[in-house]
Design a protein around this motif. Structure first.
Motif, PDB file in Angstrom:
ATOM      1  N   LEU A  22       4.469   6.301 -12.692  1.00  0.00           N
ATOM      2  CA  LEU A  22       3.245   5.540 -12.964  1.00  0.00           C
ATOM      3  C   LEU A  22       2.081   6.106 -12.150  1.00  0.00           C
ATOM      4  N   PRO A  23       0.979   6.467 -12.805  1.00  0.00           N
ATOM      5  CA  PRO A  23      -0.176   6.996 -12.070  1.00  0.00           C
ATOM      6  C   PRO A  23      -0.975   5.875 -11.400  1.00  0.00           C
ATOM      7  N   TYR A  24      -1.639   6.208 -10.311  1.00  0.00           N
ATOM      8  CA  TYR A  24      -2.500   5.249  -9.622  1.00  0.00           C
ATOM      9  C   TYR A  24      -3.688   6.002  -9.024  1.00  0.00           C
ATOM     10  N   PRO A  25      -4.845   5.348  -8.927  1.00  0.00           N
ATOM     11  CA  PRO A  25      -6.041   6.020  -8.407  1.00  0.00           C
ATOM     12  C   PRO A  25      -6.153   5.926  -6.896  1.00  0.00           C
ATOM     13  N   LEU A  26      -6.669   6.969  -6.285  1.00  0.00           N
ATOM     14  CA  LEU A  26      -6.969   6.981  -4.858  1.00  0.00           C
ATOM     15  C   LEU A  26      -8.450   6.666  -4.643  1.00  0.00           C
ATOM     16  N   PRO A  27      -8.828   6.266  -3.436  1.00  0.00           N
ATOM     17  CA  PRO A  27     -10.244   5.951  -3.179  1.00  0.00           C
ATOM     18  C   PRO A  27     -11.200   7.102  -3.485  1.00  0.00           C
ATOM     19  N   ASN A  28     -10.713   8.356  -3.384  1.00  0.00           N
ATOM     20  CA  ASN A  28     -11.598   9.501  -3.660  1.00  0.00           C
ATOM     21  C   ASN A  28     -11.721   9.811  -5.144  1.00  0.00           C
ATOM     22  N   LYS A  32      -4.493   0.361   8.838  1.00  0.00           N
ATOM     23  CA  LYS A  32      -5.271   1.587   9.027  1.00  0.00           C
ATOM     24  C   LYS A  32      -4.629   2.799   8.356  1.00  0.00           C
ATOM     25  N   ALA A  33      -3.595   2.573   7.567  1.00  0.00           N
ATOM     26  CA  ALA A  33      -2.959   3.700   6.868  1.00  0.00           C
ATOM     27  C   ALA A  33      -3.947   4.339   5.905  1.00  0.00           C
ATOM     28  N   GLN A  34      -3.856   5.630   5.763  1.00  0.00           N
ATOM     29  CA  GLN A  34      -4.747   6.374   4.874  1.00  0.00           C
ATOM     30  C   GLN A  34      -3.962   7.130   3.820  1.00  0.00           C
ATOM     31  N   PRO A  35      -4.457   7.192   2.599  1.00  0.00           N
ATOM     32  CA  PRO A  35      -5.692   6.586   2.101  1.00  0.00           C
ATOM     33  C   PRO A  35      -5.535   5.114   1.693  1.00  0.00           C
ATOM     34  N   LEU A  36      -4.314   4.595   1.702  1.00  0.00           N
ATOM     35  CA  LEU A  36      -4.066   3.249   1.202  1.00  0.00           C
ATOM     36  C   LEU A  36      -3.333   2.398   2.232  1.00  0.00           C
ATOM     37  N   PRO A  37      -3.984   1.394   2.800  1.00  0.00           N
ATOM     38  CA  PRO A  37      -3.269   0.442   3.659  1.00  0.00           C
ATOM     39  C   PRO A  37      -2.148  -0.234   2.879  1.00  0.00           C
ATOM     40  N   PHE A  38      -1.031  -0.551   3.560  1.00  0.00           N
ATOM     41  CA  PHE A  38       0.097  -1.149   2.845  1.00  0.00           C
ATOM     42  C   PHE A  38       0.946  -1.955   3.798  1.00  0.00           C
ATOM     43  N   ASP A  39       1.922  -2.663   3.229  1.00  0.00           N
ATOM     44  CA  ASP A  39       2.814  -3.487   4.029  1.00  0.00           C
ATOM     45  C   ASP A  39       4.255  -3.056   3.806  1.00  0.00           C
ATOM     46  N   PRO A  40       5.052  -2.890   4.871  1.00  0.00           N
ATOM     47  CA  PRO A  40       6.461  -2.522   4.687  1.00  0.00           C
ATOM     48  C   PRO A  40       7.275  -3.633   4.031  1.00  0.00           C
ATOM     49  N   GLU A  41       6.769  -4.857   4.057  1.00  0.00           N
ATOM     50  CA  GLU A  41       7.372  -5.952   3.291  1.00  0.00           C
ATOM     51  C   GLU A  41       6.466  -6.299   2.121  1.00  0.00           C
ATOM     52  N   GLY A  42       6.000  -5.265   1.425  1.00  0.00           N
ATOM     53  CA  GLY A  42       4.978  -5.432   0.406  1.00  0.00           C
ATOM     54  C   GLY A  42       5.453  -6.040  -0.896  1.00  0.00           C
ATOM     55  N   ILE A  43       4.519  -6.098  -1.845  1.00  0.00           N
ATOM     56  CA  ILE A  43       4.756  -6.795  -3.114  1.00  0.00           C
ATOM     57  C   ILE A  43       5.789  -6.066  -3.967  1.00  0.00           C
TER      58      ILE A  43
END
Length: 395
Positions: free
Chosen positions: A176-182, A214-225
């Motif tokens: 599945l493709p996803y966009p980055l902030p850039n 503060k993760a780059q480019p995408l902040p995330f959670d190790p117990e994420g959705i």
């Protein structure tokens, strides 16, 4: 010590199988041990998480607990069914439990105040930065979905659901493709802060409400959705193990089948790791197979030692911790925060205690580990007091 252990074992029903109780206690004990070092910068490697791909013993603790949650669902639902409770009532009680776990997770996320910083604002720095997901929140979400599966699906359909969750997650993460902030559009990455699961966390939760803000480019959670889906599969593997456990009363045959199944699961995990690397933070399918395989092997060894060969004294302290697992987790989390929050001169109470230990023990990792053991000893004293008085906190 022998008398102490005997007094604990004498409180158990004479024919009770100890393997699951002790494994639960071992797991929560390990969780508290690794969560409370004297210093995060001075730890022995088995007590650390892998930096990204790969695993250490510490990376097995949480999936072991999720696996045990699955086993417990099977046994508790069977017990409630035997008492005449219908599915609607069991589901209602399960939903209440899940909500309580979510609420406790949020309570811990908000239970902090920096008394040593005059510019600290609890509203701005804690409430408005609330980490939405976490360990207890994941347990709550996984628990309610796994409970529904056990209530309304056959074991065969549960196995199919387990496989499907892993397959869907793997295919989505790979293709599945996803966009980055850039503005770039990518897919198939398993990088820290650059993968589909991280993109979903950042898009839905926002950068201020995740663990790796503060993760780059995408902040995330190790117990994420999104990574909760394969975590559900971990619980379903525990359900299936307990289904077999209830049908196979020959403990020796049970242990042999569990060890064989566990070894095959571990091998399968490594075989697919080139496609989906073993990674706790992403809870990858290879990680599920590895951790569930090792969990079922661990259960088999606990069963052999405790219930087949009756070598039980060593397991008594873990009975105490396992009987009050959530209370133990909450107590330890609150105590750890209080030690950091209470100011003592230009440091905290934790800093004072660890500094005193470090003065006597100059080896930093050893001093840090001694602090963990001291923390565990204090916790055991409190939990044993609850155990003796019959105080069991069931969420």
């Amino acid at each position: 010590m022998k008398q102490h252990c005997s007094s604990i074992l004498n409180t158990l029903p004479p024919h009770r199988l100890m393997a699951l109780d002790v494994m639960r206690g071992l797991t929560i004990t390990a969780m508290i041990l690794v969560n409370n070092p004297g210093s995060w910068s001075a730890m022995y490697w088995p007590l650390k998480h892998a930096e990204w791909h790969g695993w250490t013993p510490t990376d097995l603790i949480f999936p072991f607990f999720i696996f045990i949650v699955g086993m417990s669902i099977t046994l508790s639902v069977d017990s409630m069914r035997a008492k005449g409770f219908n599915h609607a009532y069991i589901l209602k009680m399960g939903a209440i439990r899940a909500v309580k776990l979510l609420a406790l997770g949020w309570f811990l996320a908000l239970f902090f105040y920096n008394f040593r910083d005059p510019t600290f604002s609890w509203i701005d720095d804690t409430l408005l930065q609330l980490r939405v997901l976490g360990v207890l929140q994941r347990i709550g979400l996984v628990y309610i979905v796994a409970l529904c599966c056990y209530l309304y699906l056959t074991p065969q359909k549960i196995a199919l659901t387990c496989i499907s969750l892993l397959a869907v997650y793997a295919v989505a993460m790979l293709y599945l493709p996803y966009p980055l902030p850039n503005g770039d559009v990518v897919n198939g990455l398993w990088l820290h802060g650059n993968n589909l699961s991280a993109w979903i966390d950042n898009a839905v939760l926002g950068s201020h409400h995740v663990y790796y803000a503060k993760a780059q480019p995408l902040p995330f959670d190790p117990e994420g959705i999104f990574s909760t889906l394969p975590a559900i599969a971990s619980a379903l593997s525990g359900i299936l193990a307990a289904v077999y456990l209830t049908k196979q009363t020959d403990l020796k045959k049970q242990a042999r089948v569990f060890i064989l199944t566990g070894v095959l699961a571990v091998i399968a995990g490594y075989l697919i790791s080139p496609l989906t690397p073993i990674n706790k933070a992403l809870w990858t399918p290879s990680y599920v197979l590895l951790s569930s395989g090792l969990a079922i092997i661990t259960y088999a060894f606990c069963s052999a030692i405790l219930d087949i060969y009756k070598v039980r004294a060593w397991g008594a302290p873990f009975i105490v911790f396992g009987a009050n697992a959530i209370l133990f987790f909450m107590f330890a989390a609150i105590l750890a925060r209080l030690l950091i929050m209470i100011p003592v001169g230009d440091t905290s109470l934790k800093g004072l205690i660890y500094g005193s230990i470090n003065t006597l023990i100059t080896d930093n990792p050893l001093a840090s580990f001694v602090f963990s053991l001291l923390f565990l000893a204090v916790s055991y004293g409190v939990m044993y007091g609850c155990y003796k008085k019959g105080i069991f906190w069931k969420v």
